[in-house]
Design an enzyme around this catalytic site. Structure first.
Site, PDB file in Angstrom:
ATOM      1  CD  GLU A 142      -8.341  -3.101  -0.622  1.00  0.00           C
ATOM      2  OE1 GLU A 142      -8.850  -4.207  -0.803  1.00  0.00           O
ATOM      3  OE2 GLU A 142      -7.317  -2.929   0.065  1.00  0.00           O
ATOM      4  CG  ASP A 190      -2.058  -1.000   1.107  1.00  0.00           C
ATOM      5  OD1 ASP A 190      -2.180  -1.629   0.034  1.00  0.00           O
ATOM      6  OD2 ASP A 190      -2.808  -1.167   2.086  1.00  0.00           O
ATOM      7  CG  MET A 194      -5.334  -5.179  -2.690  1.00  0.00           C
ATOM      8  SD  MET A 194      -4.255  -6.331  -1.809  1.00  0.00           S
ATOM      9  CE  MET A 194      -5.353  -7.727  -1.590  1.00  0.00           C
TER      10      MET A 194
HETATM   11  O1  F6P Z   1      -2.332  -4.069   3.897  1.00  0.00           O
HETATM   12  C1  F6P Z   1      -2.083  -4.621   2.662  1.00  0.00           C
HETATM   13  C2  F6P Z   1      -3.341  -5.166   2.041  1.00  0.00           C
HETATM   14  O2  F6P Z   1      -2.972  -5.850   0.871  1.00  0.00           O
HETATM   15  C3  F6P Z   1      -4.431  -4.128   1.770  1.00  0.00           C
HETATM   16  O3  F6P Z   1      -4.237  -3.439   0.569  1.00  0.00           O
HETATM   17  C4  F6P Z   1      -5.664  -5.008   1.752  1.00  0.00           C
HETATM   18  O4  F6P Z   1      -6.814  -4.278   2.099  1.00  0.00           O
HETATM   19  C5  F6P Z   1      -5.363  -6.028   2.792  1.00  0.00           C
HETATM   20  O5  F6P Z   1      -3.969  -6.115   2.896  1.00  0.00           O
HETATM   21  C6  F6P Z   1      -5.956  -7.387   2.497  1.00  0.00           C
HETATM   22  O6  F6P Z   1      -5.714  -8.208   3.581  1.00  0.00           O
HETATM   23  P1  F6P Z   1      -5.950  -9.781   3.608  1.00  0.00           P
HETATM   24  O7  F6P Z   1      -4.838 -10.411   2.846  1.00  0.00           O
HETATM   25  O8  F6P Z   1      -5.900 -10.117   5.064  1.00  0.00           O
HETATM   26  O9  F6P Z   1      -7.271 -10.041   2.984  1.00  0.00           O
END
Ligand code: F6P
Length: 344
Positions: free
Chosen positions: A221, A126, A168
Site C-alpha cells: 500500500e 508490517d 498492507m
Molecule cells: O501498522 C499496521 C497497519 O496495518 C499498516 O500496514 C496499515 O497502513 C495501517 O496499520 C492501517 O491502519 P488502520 O487500521 O488504522 O486503518
C-alpha cells in the site's frame, strides 16, 4: 509486583497470546496483572481491569486484543504524559508492559526517559521494527496474503487476466515480498523501491510474449512511483492520526488502470486490507508471542526497563527501546534480489 499491560496501535494476531503469557507467568510468580484498556488512552483515563487466570482462558487462538487498542498519543494531549504517570501511581503499578509497534513503543521510550519503568514487546504485521528478526503478527498476515495470491492465480489463469493484489505495508514491503515470493508473484512493488509504470508494463508484456497469458502483481500500500513520474503515496484520506499518518490505500486501483491502459490486458484489483490483520494467529505467531510475553515478564522481574523483547538469530533476547525505534527495518536488498529472479 503489580504489572500493567497495554496493547497499542493497529491490532494484530498474537496480541492475546502475549496478554495470556504475561498473566499466566505473572500469577504463577505471585504478581497481580492489570490490563489497561484501549492502549495509551487507558493510561490517560484510568480504564483498566484486573487480569485473572479466568480472564485469559481460551485466548491463545483468538485474534484481536481483549484489552482493545487505540492510536492515542499521550504527547499530543495537553498534560497527557503527566496523566499517564498519575494513572500509573493511582493503579499502584510497579511496571508496565507495552505491546506495540514503532509509534506505541516510541511513546514508551519517551515515558521511560521520564522515569516510567516500561518493557516493550514488538508487534506489527508490517514487521518493520528494528532490533528483532520478526514481530509477531507478520507470519499470519503473510499466510493470509499467500493464500489469497494462490486463489487469485487460478482465476487469473482461467481468464487470461492481470491480477493486482494490494497488501498492507505502510513504510516497508515485508508482507509484499514474503507473500509474493511464497505465492510466485510475477512482480512485487514495495515502498523501498519506487517504480516506473513503463517498467511495470514491460515486465507484463515480456511475460505475455513468452506465452504466459496471466500475471500476478503484488503491491504494498505504501509503494509509489519513482519521482520521474511525479508520484506520491495513494491515500484514502489525507486526515492524519495522532502519530501523523495518513490513511493509505488506492495504489492497487491506480496501478490496475495503468497496467490495462498500457498493456491492453484485462486487469482486476484485489485489496486485502484488514483481512490481513484479523482472525486466528498462525502457530508460529502464537509461539513467538508467548515467548515474548514470558521474556517481558522476566525483564520486569529483573528490573531491566527501557528494553524491548526481541528475536535475535532465532533466540529470544532484548534490545533497547531506543535502538528498536531509532529507524524502521526495511526489506533487505538480498531478499528483494531473490524475488526479482522470478519477475516476468
Ligand atoms: O501498522 C499496521 C497497519 O496495518 C499498516 O500496514 C496499515 O497502513 C495501517 O496499520 C492501517 O491502519 P488502520 O487500521 O488504522 O486503518
Amino acid at each position: 509486583m503489580r504489572v500493567g499491560i497495554l496493547t497499542g496501535g493497529g491490532d494484530c494476531p498474537g496480541l492475546n497470546a502475549v496478554i495470556r503469557a504475561v498473566t499466566r507467568k505473572g500469577i504463577q510468580e505471585g504478581d497481580a496483572i492489570v490490563g489497561i484498556l484501549h492502549g495509551w488512552k487507558g493510561m490517560i483515563t484510568g480504564e483498566h481491569e484486573e487480569l485473572t487466570l479466568r480472564a485469559v482462558t481460551g485466548l491463545l487462538h483468538k485474534g484481536g486484543t481483549i484489552l482493545h487498542t487505540s492510536r492515542t498519543n499521550p504527547f499530543m494531549e495537553e498534560g497527557g504524559a503527566e496523566k499517564v504517570k498519575k494513572t500509573f501511581g493511582y493503579l499502584g503499578l510497579d511496571a508496565l508492559v507495552i505491546v506495540g509497534g514503532e509509534d506505541t513503543l516510541g511513546v514508551a521510550l519517551k515515558l521511560y526517559e521520564m522515569g516510567l519503568p516500561v518493557v516493550g514487546v514488538p508487534k506489527t504485521i508490517d514487521n518493520d521494527l528494528s532490533g528483532t528478526d520478526y514481530t509477531f503478527g507478520f507470519d499470519t498476515a503473510v499466510t493470509i496474503a499467500t493464500e489469497a495470491i494462490d486463489r487469485l492465480h487460478t482465476t487469473a489463469e482461467s481468464h487470461d487476466r492481470v491480477m493486482v493484489v494490494e497488501v498492507m505495508g505502510r513504510h516497508t514491503g515485508w508482507i509484499a515480498v514474503h507473500s509474493g515470493l511464497a505465492g510466485g508473484a510475477d512482480l512485487i512493488l514495495i515502498p523501498e523501491r519506487p517504480f516506473h509504470l513503463d517498467e511495470v508494463a514491460d515486465v507484463i508484456i515480456k511475460r505475455h510474449s513468452r506465452g504466459k497469458n496471466f500475471s500476478i502483481v503484488v503491491v504494498a500500500e505504501g509503494a509509489r512511483l519513482d519521482s520521474d513520474d511525479e508520484g506520491s503515496l495513494a491515500v484514502q484520506s489525507e486526515e492524519v492520526d495522532a502519530f501523523g499518518h495518513v490513511r493509505l490505500g488506492g495504489i492497487g486501483q491506480f496501478l490496475g488502470k495503468e497496467i490495462e491502459d498500457r498493456t491492453g490486458f484485462e486487469t482486476r484489483v484485489t485489496v486485502l486490507g484488514h483481512v490481513q490483520r484479523g482472525g486466528s494467529p498462525t502457530a508460529h505467531d502464537r509461539i513467538l508471542a508467548t515467548r515474548f510475553g514470558v521474556k517481558a515478564h522476566d525483564l520486569v522481574h529483573e528490573g531491566k526497563f527501557g528494553l524491548m523483547t526481541a528475536l535475535v538469530d532465532g533466540r529470544i533476547d532484548s534490545v533497547t527501546l531506543k535502538d528498536a525505534v531509532a529507524e524502521l527495518k526495511t526489506v533487505d536488498s538480498e531478499l528483494y534480489s531473490i524475488a526479482e529472479i522470478f519477475f516476468g
